[in-house]
Design an enzyme around this catalytic site. Structure first.
Site, PDB file in Angstrom:
ATOM      1  CB  CYS A   1      82.439  54.989 -83.154  1.00 36.34           C
ATOM      2  SG  CYS A   1      83.618  55.996 -84.084  1.00 36.34           S
TER       3      CYS A   1
ATOM      4  CE  LYS B   1      54.099  57.781 -72.787  1.00 32.71           C
ATOM      5  NZ  LYS B   1      54.605  57.925 -74.115  1.00 32.71           N
TER       6      LYS B   1
ATOM      7  NE  ARG C   1      46.976  61.112 -70.349  1.00 34.83           N
ATOM      8  CZ  ARG C   1      45.961  61.570 -71.078  1.00 34.83           C
ATOM      9  NH1 ARG C   1      44.751  61.642 -70.549  1.00 34.83           N
ATOM     10  NH2 ARG C   1      46.144  61.942 -72.321  1.00 34.83           N
TER      11      ARG C   1
ATOM     12  CG  ASP D   1      81.833  50.828 -78.388  1.00 33.94           C
ATOM     13  OD1 ASP D   1      80.778  50.301 -77.998  1.00 33.94           O
ATOM     14  OD2 ASP D   1      82.555  50.343 -79.275  1.00 33.94           O
TER      15      ASP D   1
ATOM     16  CG  HIS E   1      47.464  61.757 -75.932  1.00 36.11           C
ATOM     17  ND1 HIS E   1      47.971  62.471 -74.864  1.00 36.11           N
ATOM     18  CD2 HIS E   1      48.549  61.397 -76.678  1.00 36.11           C
ATOM     19  CE1 HIS E   1      49.295  62.532 -74.963  1.00 36.11           C
ATOM     20  NE2 HIS E   1      49.670  61.899 -76.057  1.00 36.11           N
TER      21      HIS E   1
ATOM     22  NE  ARG F   1      49.319  57.993 -79.979  1.00 29.14           N
ATOM     23  CZ  ARG F   1      50.158  58.528 -79.090  1.00 29.14           C
ATOM     24  NH1 ARG F   1      51.354  58.940 -79.441  1.00 29.14           N
ATOM     25  NH2 ARG F   1      49.807  58.663 -77.821  1.00 29.14           N
TER      26      ARG F   1
ATOM     27  CE1 TYR G   1      85.722  52.499 -87.725  1.00 30.64           C
ATOM     28  CE2 TYR G   1      83.761  53.024 -86.439  1.00 30.64           C
ATOM     29  CZ  TYR G   1      84.860  52.212 -86.691  1.00 30.64           C
ATOM     30  OH  TYR G   1      85.073  51.108 -85.902  1.00 30.64           O
TER      31      TYR G   1
HETATM   32  C1  LIG Z   1      48.240  58.982 -73.438  1.00 33.77           C
HETATM   33  C2  LIG Z   1      49.386  59.822 -72.997  1.00 33.77           C
HETATM   34  N1  LIG Z   1      49.216  60.691 -71.996  1.00 33.77           N
HETATM   35  C3  LIG Z   1      50.209  61.494 -71.562  1.00 33.77           C
HETATM   36  C4  LIG Z   1      51.459  61.437 -72.145  1.00 33.77           C
HETATM   37  C5  LIG Z   1      52.530  62.378 -71.662  1.00 33.77           C
HETATM   38  O1  LIG Z   1      52.867  63.279 -72.682  1.00 33.77           O
HETATM   39  P1  LIG Z   1      53.968  64.417 -72.425  1.00 33.77           P
HETATM   40  O2  LIG Z   1      55.246  63.687 -72.192  1.00 33.77           O
HETATM   41  O3  LIG Z   1      53.985  65.215 -73.673  1.00 33.77           O
HETATM   42  O4  LIG Z   1      53.524  65.159 -71.239  1.00 33.77           O
HETATM   43  C6  LIG Z   1      51.687  60.545 -73.194  1.00 33.77           C
HETATM   44  C7  LIG Z   1      52.997  60.490 -73.833  1.00 33.77           C
HETATM   45  O5  LIG Z   1      53.183  60.278 -74.975  1.00 33.77           O
HETATM   46  C8  LIG Z   1      50.625  59.712 -73.631  1.00 33.77           C
HETATM   47  O6  LIG Z   1      50.796  58.842 -74.634  1.00 33.77           O
END
Ligand SMILES: Cc1ncc(COP(=O)(O)O)c(C=O)c1O
Length: 373
Positions: free
Chosen positions: A312, A36, A222, A314, A166, A134, A265
């Site tokens: 800044c 993601k 994961r 850039d 999770h 969440r 700045y």
């Molecule tokens: C549902 C879920 N699984 C796995 C992950 C991977 O987590 P990490 O990058 O801490 O391994 C995330 C990341 O936020 C997540 O939202």
């Protein structure tokens, strides 16, 4: 237009090797590589392919749109998308054989409709909220949603291919919520089993759990951040992970200024002595945090230094004292750390954040250049 002076180099070999190393840590489980947010800033498609080359069998995204992009690029492995806001393109996802994470009871009906519309059985992963509070179904919502999913399965409209959850605090070894969430996950699985569901994969472990909590590996782990070579637990020894991203830029100019010169700045930095200042053409428009003003570590001309004055949009300046730089001098903001350059963890430490944010925020303006070492 991307700046031709700067680049984020991404070592795809490191992503493959990190994935393989994580797979070895979870010998009884498969690996779902999490790609993601444009592969945590590394580039989703190259990162996905590198993970698959390293042995990942699944990929995970937050949104259906990201999963559709994987499919559009010809990636055919199982892909799960787990944040499905109202009006998410469920039918397109079912048509593209994308597994859908279910976090609200109402989604089962929505996915039934999408399956009927598409004429395909939808693949669903029910997400239990075991204590993160969440996404995910609460313990109250779990039995009714499991029952609705079992009915949809009996009707031939969906297949519950996964059950998952999770962690909130897997990056804090020994945190009491870890055991509580693991036990709540076992309970959720038991309820699903009693309702007749037989998921292909049960999955709970993020990077931190993959590395430190073997009892949470179930059928699939994961990992996200660890696949990119960054540790989810600062200072965790023996991970063998190799950071994949190096952010660097050519020094655009060097100028000599007298003692007492205010720099950038707001004049938040003043030279103590006559000094040379190097201009690094990366700024907050490229994802370098403005909060790095006067604290961001950077290697310029092979030596560790600190951002001098305000970052800044850039560019930022670095006081290099009396050093001289060749015309091809470069600034390395972060990299693997093997050549004395700072790491994304160093940036996270001075900014009070996590390395996830440092790499993910590097903007599309910075070209990604891929090494397949
Ligand atoms: C549902 C879920 N699984 C796995 C992950 C991977 O987590 P990490 O990058 O801490 O391994 C995330 C990341 O936020 C997540 O939202």
């Amino acid at each position: 237009m991307p700046s031709s002076f700067a680049e984020a180099r991404v070592d795809l070999g490191a992503i493959s090797e990190n994935t393989a190393a994580l797979a070895r840590r979870a010998p009884g489980a498969g690996v779902m590589g999490v790609v993601k947010a444009d592969g945590y800033g590394h580039g989703m498609l190259p990162a996905a392919r590198a993970m698959l080359a390293g042995g990942a069998e699944w990929l995970g995204t937050a949104f259906i749109e990201e999963a559709l992009e994987l499919r559009g690029a010809g990636i055919s492995c199982p892909v799960v998308a787990w944040i499905l806001p109202p009006h998410a393109p469920l039918s397109a996802a079912v048509a593209a054989d994308i597994d859908l994470g279910v976090s609200t009871p109402g989604l089962v009906a929505g996915i039934r409709t999408a399956a009927a519309e598409t004429g395909r059985r939808a693949r669903v992963h029910l997400k239990a909220d075991t204590g993160l509070n969440r996404g995910g179904l609460t313990a109250d919502q779990w039995p009714e949603t499991v029952a609705a999913a079992a009915r949809a399965e009996a009707d031939g409209l969906i297949r519950v291919s996964g059950v998952f959850s999770h962690f909130a605090c897997a990056d804090e070894p020994g945190h009491p919520s870890i055991a509580a969430q693991t036990s709540a996950f076992h309970e959720a699985l038991e309820i699903a089993g009693k309702a007749g569901l037989e998921p292909e994969v049960r999955h709970l472990a993020n990077s931190a759990a993959t590395l430190t909590l073997p009892e949470t590996h179930f059928d699939l782990v994961r990992p996200g951040i660890a696949s990119y070579g960054l540790s989810p637990i600062p200072g965790l020894a023996g991970t063998g992970l190799r950071p994949a991203m190096t952010l660097r830029a050519a020094v655009a100019l060097v100028k000599r200024v007298p003692a007492g010169s205010g720099v950038s700045y707001g004049h938040r930095y003043t030279t103590e002595r006559a000094a040379s200042l190097a201009l690094v053409p990366l700024g907050y428009g490229d994802g370098v945090p403005r909060a790095a003003t006067n604290v961001g570590p950077v290697q310029v001309g092979g030596r560790r230094r600190t951002v001098s004055g305000t970052v800044c949009m850039d560019q930022f300046m670095v006081d290099i004292g009396d050093d001289t730089l060749g015309t091809d001098a470069e600034a390395v903001l972060f990299g693997p750390g093997g050549d004395g350059e700072p790491t994304a963890q160093d940036w996270a430490d001075v900014l009070g954040t996590i390395p996830y944010e440092i790499v993910t925020r590097i903007s599309p303006r910075v070209p990604r250049v891929y090494d397949a070492r």
